[in-house]
Motif scaffolding. Structure first.
Motif, PDB file in Angstrom:
ATOM      1  N   GLN A  50     -67.026  11.964 -40.354  1.00 39.96           N
ATOM      2  CA  GLN A  50     -66.973  12.110 -41.809  1.00 39.96           C
ATOM      3  C   GLN A  50     -65.734  12.895 -42.225  1.00 39.96           C
ATOM      4  O   GLN A  50     -65.124  12.607 -43.245  1.00 39.96           O
ATOM      5  CB  GLN A  50     -68.227  12.830 -42.305  1.00 39.96           C
ATOM      6  N   VAL A  51     -65.385  13.903 -41.436  1.00 35.35           N
ATOM      7  CA  VAL A  51     -64.274  14.786 -41.785  1.00 35.35           C
ATOM      8  C   VAL A  51     -63.360  14.967 -40.584  1.00 35.35           C
ATOM      9  O   VAL A  51     -63.827  15.152 -39.456  1.00 35.35           O
ATOM     10  CB  VAL A  51     -64.786  16.176 -42.239  1.00 35.35           C
ATOM     11  N   VAL A  52     -62.054  14.925 -40.841  1.00 35.71           N
ATOM     12  CA  VAL A  52     -61.059  15.276 -39.830  1.00 35.71           C
ATOM     13  C   VAL A  52     -60.328  16.523 -40.310  1.00 35.71           C
ATOM     14  O   VAL A  52     -59.815  16.556 -41.430  1.00 35.71           O
ATOM     15  CB  VAL A  52     -60.043  14.145 -39.586  1.00 35.71           C
ATOM     16  N   LEU A  53     -60.297  17.544 -39.462  1.00 37.57           N
ATOM     17  CA  LEU A  53     -59.506  18.753 -39.713  1.00 37.57           C
ATOM     18  C   LEU A  53     -58.259  18.648 -38.866  1.00 37.57           C
ATOM     19  O   LEU A  53     -58.347  18.618 -37.631  1.00 37.57           O
ATOM     20  CB  LEU A  53     -60.295  19.999 -39.302  1.00 37.57           C
ATOM     21  N   THR A  54     -57.077  18.595 -39.463  1.00 39.63           N
ATOM     22  CA  THR A  54     -55.862  18.405 -38.677  1.00 39.63           C
ATOM     23  C   THR A  54     -54.701  19.281 -39.152  1.00 39.63           C
ATOM     24  O   THR A  54     -54.477  19.438 -40.349  1.00 39.63           O
ATOM     25  CB  THR A  54     -55.424  16.927 -38.702  1.00 39.63           C
ATOM     26  N   ALA A  55     -53.992  19.835 -38.168  1.00 40.55           N
ATOM     27  CA  ALA A  55     -52.769  20.568 -38.457  1.00 40.55           C
ATOM     28  C   ALA A  55     -51.545  19.673 -38.249  1.00 40.55           C
ATOM     29  O   ALA A  55     -50.437  20.020 -38.648  1.00 40.55           O
ATOM     30  CB  ALA A  55     -52.676  21.806 -37.556  1.00 40.55           C
ATOM     31  N   ASP A  56     -51.755  18.536 -37.604  1.00 45.43           N
ATOM     32  CA  ASP A  56     -50.691  17.566 -37.328  1.00 45.43           C
ATOM     33  C   ASP A  56     -50.843  16.421 -38.314  1.00 45.43           C
ATOM     34  O   ASP A  56     -51.809  15.653 -38.252  1.00 45.43           O
ATOM     35  CB  ASP A  56     -50.810  17.072 -35.883  1.00 45.43           C
ATOM     36  N   VAL A  71     -59.912  13.786 -45.000  1.00 41.45           N
ATOM     37  CA  VAL A  71     -59.156  14.635 -44.085  1.00 41.45           C
ATOM     38  C   VAL A  71     -58.830  15.954 -44.767  1.00 41.45           C
ATOM     39  O   VAL A  71     -58.422  15.980 -45.930  1.00 41.45           O
ATOM     40  CB  VAL A  71     -57.845  13.951 -43.642  1.00 41.45           C
ATOM     41  N   ILE A  72     -59.019  17.038 -44.019  1.00 41.81           N
ATOM     42  CA  ILE A  72     -58.613  18.373 -44.480  1.00 41.81           C
ATOM     43  C   ILE A  72     -57.406  18.790 -43.662  1.00 41.81           C
ATOM     44  O   ILE A  72     -57.465  18.824 -42.428  1.00 41.81           O
ATOM     45  CB  ILE A  72     -59.739  19.402 -44.282  1.00 41.81           C
ATOM     46  N   VAL A  73     -56.316  19.089 -44.327  1.00 38.23           N
ATOM     47  CA  VAL A  73     -55.095  19.514 -43.639  1.00 38.23           C
ATOM     48  C   VAL A  73     -55.124  21.026 -43.432  1.00 38.23           C
ATOM     49  O   VAL A  73     -55.420  21.781 -44.362  1.00 38.23           O
ATOM     50  CB  VAL A  73     -53.845  19.108 -44.444  1.00 38.23           C
ATOM     51  N   LEU A  74     -54.815  21.442 -42.207  1.00 37.72           N
ATOM     52  CA  LEU A  74     -54.718  22.857 -41.866  1.00 37.72           C
ATOM     53  C   LEU A  74     -53.257  23.257 -41.872  1.00 37.72           C
ATOM     54  O   LEU A  74     -52.419  22.562 -41.304  1.00 37.72           O
ATOM     55  CB  LEU A  74     -55.308  23.105 -40.475  1.00 37.72           C
ATOM     56  N   ALA A  75     -52.922  24.364 -42.505  1.00 37.95           N
ATOM     57  CA  ALA A  75     -51.535  24.806 -42.590  1.00 37.95           C
ATOM     58  C   ALA A  75     -51.421  26.296 -42.308  1.00 37.95           C
ATOM     59  O   ALA A  75     -52.320  27.067 -42.634  1.00 37.95           O
ATOM     60  CB  ALA A  75     -50.969  24.505 -43.976  1.00 37.95           C
ATOM     61  N   GLY A  93     -58.523  17.633 -48.615  1.00 39.68           N
ATOM     62  CA  GLY A  93     -58.670  19.079 -48.570  1.00 39.68           C
ATOM     63  C   GLY A  93     -57.426  19.735 -47.996  1.00 39.68           C
ATOM     64  O   GLY A  93     -56.631  19.100 -47.294  1.00 39.68           O
ATOM     65  N   PHE A  94     -57.250  21.011 -48.318  1.00 37.85           N
ATOM     66  CA  PHE A  94     -56.106  21.774 -47.835  1.00 37.85           C
ATOM     67  C   PHE A  94     -56.596  23.184 -47.547  1.00 37.85           C
ATOM     68  O   PHE A  94     -57.172  23.839 -48.417  1.00 37.85           O
ATOM     69  CB  PHE A  94     -54.999  21.808 -48.887  1.00 37.85           C
ATOM     70  N   LEU A  95     -56.387  23.641 -46.311  1.00 36.16           N
ATOM     71  CA  LEU A  95     -56.942  24.912 -45.869  1.00 36.16           C
ATOM     72  C   LEU A  95     -55.923  25.651 -45.021  1.00 36.16           C
ATOM     73  O   LEU A  95     -55.253  25.047 -44.180  1.00 36.16           O
ATOM     74  CB  LEU A  95     -58.198  24.642 -45.026  1.00 36.16           C
ATOM     75  N   LEU A  96     -55.783  26.944 -45.265  1.00 38.91           N
ATOM     76  CA  LEU A  96     -54.897  27.756 -44.433  1.00 38.91           C
ATOM     77  C   LEU A  96     -55.627  28.144 -43.153  1.00 38.91           C
ATOM     78  O   LEU A  96     -56.843  28.363 -43.150  1.00 38.91           O
ATOM     79  CB  LEU A  96     -54.453  29.011 -45.181  1.00 38.91           C
ATOM     80  N   LYS A  97     -54.884  28.243 -42.053  1.00 40.02           N
ATOM     81  CA  LYS A  97     -55.505  28.545 -40.763  1.00 40.02           C
ATOM     82  C   LYS A  97     -56.148  29.925 -40.742  1.00 40.02           C
ATOM     83  O   LYS A  97     -57.040  30.172 -39.934  1.00 40.02           O
ATOM     84  CB  LYS A  97     -54.479  28.445 -39.632  1.00 40.02           C
ATOM     85  N   ARG A  98     -55.709  30.800 -41.633  1.00 38.82           N
ATOM     86  CA  ARG A  98     -56.311  32.134 -41.680  1.00 38.82           C
ATOM     87  C   ARG A  98     -57.566  32.165 -42.550  1.00 38.82           C
ATOM     88  O   ARG A  98     -58.112  33.240 -42.828  1.00 38.82           O
ATOM     89  CB  ARG A  98     -55.299  33.159 -42.186  1.00 38.82           C
ATOM     90  N   ALA A  99     -58.039  31.007 -42.968  1.00 38.66           N
ATOM     91  CA  ALA A  99     -59.244  30.934 -43.797  1.00 38.66           C
ATOM     92  C   ALA A  99     -60.429  31.548 -43.064  1.00 38.66           C
ATOM     93  O   ALA A  99     -60.519  31.515 -41.835  1.00 38.66           O
ATOM     94  CB  ALA A  99     -59.551  29.483 -44.145  1.00 38.66           C
ATOM     95  N   SER A 100     -61.336  32.112 -43.834  1.00 39.10           N
ATOM     96  CA  SER A 100     -62.549  32.665 -43.252  1.00 39.10           C
ATOM     97  C   SER A 100     -63.415  31.529 -42.724  1.00 39.10           C
ATOM     98  O   SER A 100     -63.271  30.368 -43.128  1.00 39.10           O
ATOM     99  CB  SER A 100     -63.334  33.454 -44.301  1.00 39.10           C
TER     100      SER A 100
END
Length: 210
Positions: A50-56, A71-75, A93-100
């Motif tokens: 359902q969801v892909v979390l990717t930094a690439d 897809v949620i992008v990790l940055a 979605g857009f999420l920073l890697k330092r997210a809680s």
């Protein structure tokens, strides 16, 4: 059914931390992980999460076609240009890697349900740019007018909970939760629950709620 997730990040420790956080949530299941988008795409095509979390983001468009929710992008850092580019390419979605861990799980829940999710930092910047929120004094008055129960509902809205999930957590009926949501929107002068959730994040209600 639990929200199914695939993780893609070349940092093993980051993947391990995110996987641990997601597996702590009873309504999330991690189907697999990969270090590169090319390998992650093969897993996504096989498992159809359902969801892909990717930094690439090199395979972002193709990954979007494999995730039923998005897809949620990790940055590492969030810039307006990066955000605009990945959203244009189809990210939900857009999420920073330092997210809680809490924000990570909330993002997965929201995107799995077909909603969009931006991390609190990017949300605040967008709100500042487009002036979505009314003056701070008006916000304080609106928040002060909420009952304890309405504030509890608002916090859970900001965490990406559905009405059904809020009802279970607070031992209420769905009809009662729907009524509370309507009262919250009216008192805060917000047109919909997304704007109310952004307001709660901007005003720091999540950190104060623990």
């Amino acid at each position: 059914m639990p929200a199914s997730v695939l993780l893609i990040d070349d940092e093993v420790l980051v993947r391990r931390g995110f996987r641990h956080a997601l597996e702590e949530a009873a309504d999330v299941v991690v189907l697999g992980e990969a270090g590169r988008a090319a390998d992650g795409l093969l897993l996504a095509q096989r498992h159809r999460p359902q969801v892909v979390l990717t930094a690439d983001v090199t395979q972002l468009t193709r990954l979007c076609g494999c995730a039923s929710g998005g897809v949620i992008v990790l940055a590492t850092e969030g810039t307006d240009e990066h955000l605009h580019r990945v959203l244009t390419d189809g990210a939900r979605g857009f999420l920073l890697k330092r997210a809680s861990h809490e924000e990570l799980v909330a993002a997965v829940r929201a995107v799995a349900q077909g909603h969009a999710f931006l991390c609190a930092e990017m949300t605040a910047r967008l709100l500042d740019r487009f002036e979505i929120l009314p003056p701070i004094e008006e916000l304080d008055r609106g928040l002060g007018s909420l009952s304890d129960r309405e504030r509890q509902v608002l916090v859970r809205m900001a965490r990406g909970r559905s009405n059904e999930e809020i009802a279970r957590e607070l031992y209420l009926t769905c009809a009662t939760v729907k009524s509370h949501v309507s009262h919250v929107l009216a008192k805060l002068g917000q047109p919909n629950r997304m704007h109310a959730a952004l307001l709660a994040q901007r005003m720091g209600l999540l950190s104060r709620a623990g």
